[in-house]
Write a protein that holds these residues in place. Structure first.
Motif, PDB file in Angstrom:
ATOM      1  N   LYS A 119       0.988  10.362  -9.753  1.00 47.04           N
ATOM      2  CA  LYS A 119      -0.139  10.676 -10.635  1.00 47.04           C
ATOM      3  C   LYS A 119      -0.733  12.041 -10.298  1.00 47.04           C
ATOM      4  CE  LYS A 119      -4.667   9.082 -12.098  1.00 47.04           C
ATOM      5  NZ  LYS A 119      -5.699   8.081 -12.012  1.00 47.04           N
ATOM      6  N   TYR A 120      -0.941  12.285  -9.008  1.00 43.29           N
ATOM      7  CA  TYR A 120      -1.543  13.549  -8.584  1.00 43.29           C
ATOM      8  C   TYR A 120      -0.625  14.733  -8.869  1.00 43.29           C
ATOM      9  CZ  TYR A 120      -4.960  10.606  -6.237  1.00 43.29           C
ATOM     10  OH  TYR A 120      -5.927   9.676  -5.964  1.00 43.29           O
TER      11      TYR A 120
ATOM     12  N   ASN B  23       3.408  13.991 -12.809  1.00 41.22           N
ATOM     13  CA  ASN B  23       4.701  13.632 -13.397  1.00 41.22           C
ATOM     14  C   ASN B  23       4.636  12.213 -13.960  1.00 41.22           C
ATOM     15  OD1 ASN B  23       5.391  11.699 -11.315  1.00 41.22           O
ATOM     16  ND2 ASN B  23       5.937  13.407  -9.984  1.00 41.22           N
ATOM     17  N   ASP B  24       5.702  11.809 -14.612  1.00 40.61           N
ATOM     18  CA  ASP B  24       5.731  10.464 -15.193  1.00 40.61           C
ATOM     19  C   ASP B  24       6.717   9.556 -14.462  1.00 40.61           C
ATOM     20  OD1 ASP B  24       8.060  11.683 -16.037  1.00 40.61           O
ATOM     21  OD2 ASP B  24       7.903  10.994 -18.115  1.00 40.61           O
ATOM     22  N   HIS B  25       6.916   9.817 -13.172  1.00 47.46           N
ATOM     23  CA  HIS B  25       7.817   8.987 -12.377  1.00 47.46           C
ATOM     24  C   HIS B  25       7.202   7.606 -12.157  1.00 47.46           C
ATOM     25  CE1 HIS B  25       9.673  12.825 -10.426  1.00 47.46           C
ATOM     26  NE2 HIS B  25       9.639  12.881 -11.745  1.00 47.46           N
ATOM     27  N   VAL B  26       8.067   6.658 -11.863  1.00 42.93           N
ATOM     28  CA  VAL B  26       7.651   5.276 -11.649  1.00 42.93           C
ATOM     29  C   VAL B  26       7.862   4.913 -10.184  1.00 42.93           C
ATOM     30  CG1 VAL B  26       8.197   2.868 -12.237  1.00 42.93           C
ATOM     31  CG2 VAL B  26       8.221   4.632 -14.018  1.00 42.93           C
ATOM     32  N   SER B  27       6.978   4.110  -9.653  1.00 41.70           N
ATOM     33  CA  SER B  27       7.111   3.568  -8.309  1.00 41.70           C
ATOM     34  C   SER B  27       7.157   2.050  -8.430  1.00 41.70           C
ATOM     35  CB  SER B  27       5.924   3.997  -7.447  1.00 41.70           C
ATOM     36  OG  SER B  27       5.954   3.341  -6.202  1.00 41.70           O
TER      37      SER B  27
ATOM     38  N   PRO C  32       0.816  -1.214   0.000  1.00 44.76           N
ATOM     39  CA  PRO C  32       0.000   0.000   0.000  1.00 44.76           C
ATOM     40  C   PRO C  32       0.852   1.268   0.000  1.00 44.76           C
ATOM     41  CG  PRO C  32      -0.301  -1.212   2.056  1.00 44.76           C
ATOM     42  CD  PRO C  32       0.531  -2.063   1.160  1.00 44.76           C
ATOM     43  N   LEU C  33       2.025   1.213   0.608  1.00 35.76           N
ATOM     44  CA  LEU C  33       2.917   2.374   0.568  1.00 35.76           C
ATOM     45  C   LEU C  33       3.381   2.641  -0.863  1.00 35.76           C
ATOM     46  CD1 LEU C  33       5.071   1.623   3.733  1.00 35.76           C
ATOM     47  CD2 LEU C  33       3.204   3.256   3.520  1.00 35.76           C
ATOM     48  N   GLY C  34       3.723   1.576  -1.586  1.00 36.74           N
ATOM     49  CA  GLY C  34       4.112   1.724  -2.990  1.00 36.74           C
ATOM     50  C   GLY C  34       2.982   2.262  -3.844  1.00 36.74           C
ATOM     51  N   ALA C  35       1.767   1.797  -3.555  1.00 36.89           N
ATOM     52  CA  ALA C  35       0.601   2.324  -4.277  1.00 36.89           C
ATOM     53  C   ALA C  35       0.426   3.808  -3.980  1.00 36.89           C
ATOM     54  CB  ALA C  35      -0.656   1.553  -3.890  1.00 36.89           C
ATOM     55  N   GLY C  36       0.655   4.197  -2.736  1.00 44.25           N
ATOM     56  CA  GLY C  36       0.575   5.611  -2.368  1.00 44.25           C
ATOM     57  C   GLY C  36       1.609   6.446  -3.099  1.00 44.25           C
ATOM     58  N   LEU C  37       2.821   5.905  -3.254  1.00 39.94           N
ATOM     59  CA  LEU C  37       3.856   6.610  -4.022  1.00 39.94           C
ATOM     60  C   LEU C  37       3.420   6.786  -5.476  1.00 39.94           C
ATOM     61  CD1 LEU C  37       6.993   4.767  -2.620  1.00 39.94           C
ATOM     62  CD2 LEU C  37       6.400   7.178  -2.252  1.00 39.94           C
ATOM     63  N   ALA C  38       2.833   5.745  -6.036  1.00 34.81           N
ATOM     64  CA  ALA C  38       2.364   5.816  -7.423  1.00 34.81           C
ATOM     65  C   ALA C  38       1.244   6.852  -7.570  1.00 34.81           C
ATOM     66  CB  ALA C  38       1.889   4.445  -7.890  1.00 34.81           C
ATOM     67  N   PHE C  39       0.300   6.849  -6.637  1.00 34.98           N
ATOM     68  CA  PHE C  39      -0.780   7.845  -6.684  1.00 34.98           C
ATOM     69  C   PHE C  39      -0.223   9.255  -6.516  1.00 34.98           C
ATOM     70  CE2 PHE C  39      -3.962   4.435  -5.730  1.00 34.98           C
ATOM     71  CZ  PHE C  39      -4.725   4.645  -6.864  1.00 34.98           C
TER      72      PHE C  39
END
Length: 146
Positions: free
Chosen positions: A124-125, A128-132, A114-121
């Motif tokens: 998105k918010y 940027n086009d960064h990857v998690s 869930p922490l990784g999902a939070g980084l991805a969100f």
């Protein structure tokens, strides 16, 4: 340094960690037998940009090294020294380097997902086009948050 040379250096460091663990001088869990997976995480990490994020399990030595953490910082952490990547407080399970985008190994099975999902969100918010990248093993696959 070529990718193959990076992988060889990583493997040598991991072998040194295993050797020191056998002497009882390293502050860590025995990771022998799981350290042969460096090529998988290294291959993924080599595709990332410096501003991408990585979050992983407590078996994070290889990923930390592949991301660019110095062997000195990793070894200092394993020996519980203050010049380690987590000031000697994380030992083998909690490598961390915010500047490298390496946001740690987590000792609770599946807790990093869930922490990784939070980084991805967050990426998105921010627009940027960064990857998690979130690593987890098969033991975490049946956790509710996964």
């Amino acid at each position: 340094m070529s990718n193959v040379e990076k992988l060889k250096a990583l493997k040598l460091t991991m072998d040194k960690i295993d050797k020191d663990f056998g002497k009882g001088s390293v502050m860590m869990m025995n990771e022998k037998g799981v350290t042969e997976q460096e090529a998988i995480s290294t291959g993924i990490i080599l595709q990332l940009r410096p501003d991408d994020y990585i979050i992983t399990t407590y078996r994070d030595h290889g990923q930390a090294l592949a991301r660019g953490m110095t062997p000195r910082a990793v070894m200092a952490e394993l020996f519980g020294r203050q010049d380690g990547c987590a000031k000697g407080k994380g030992g083998s399970m909690h490598m961390f380097d915010k500047q490298l985008g390496f946001l740690g190994g987590h000792g609770i099975v599946g807790a990093q997902v869930p922490l990784g999902a939070g980084l991805a969100f967050a990426n998105k918010y921010r627009g940027n086009d960064h990857v998690s990248v979130t690593y987890f093993g098969d033991g975490a696959a049946n956790q509710g948050q996964v």
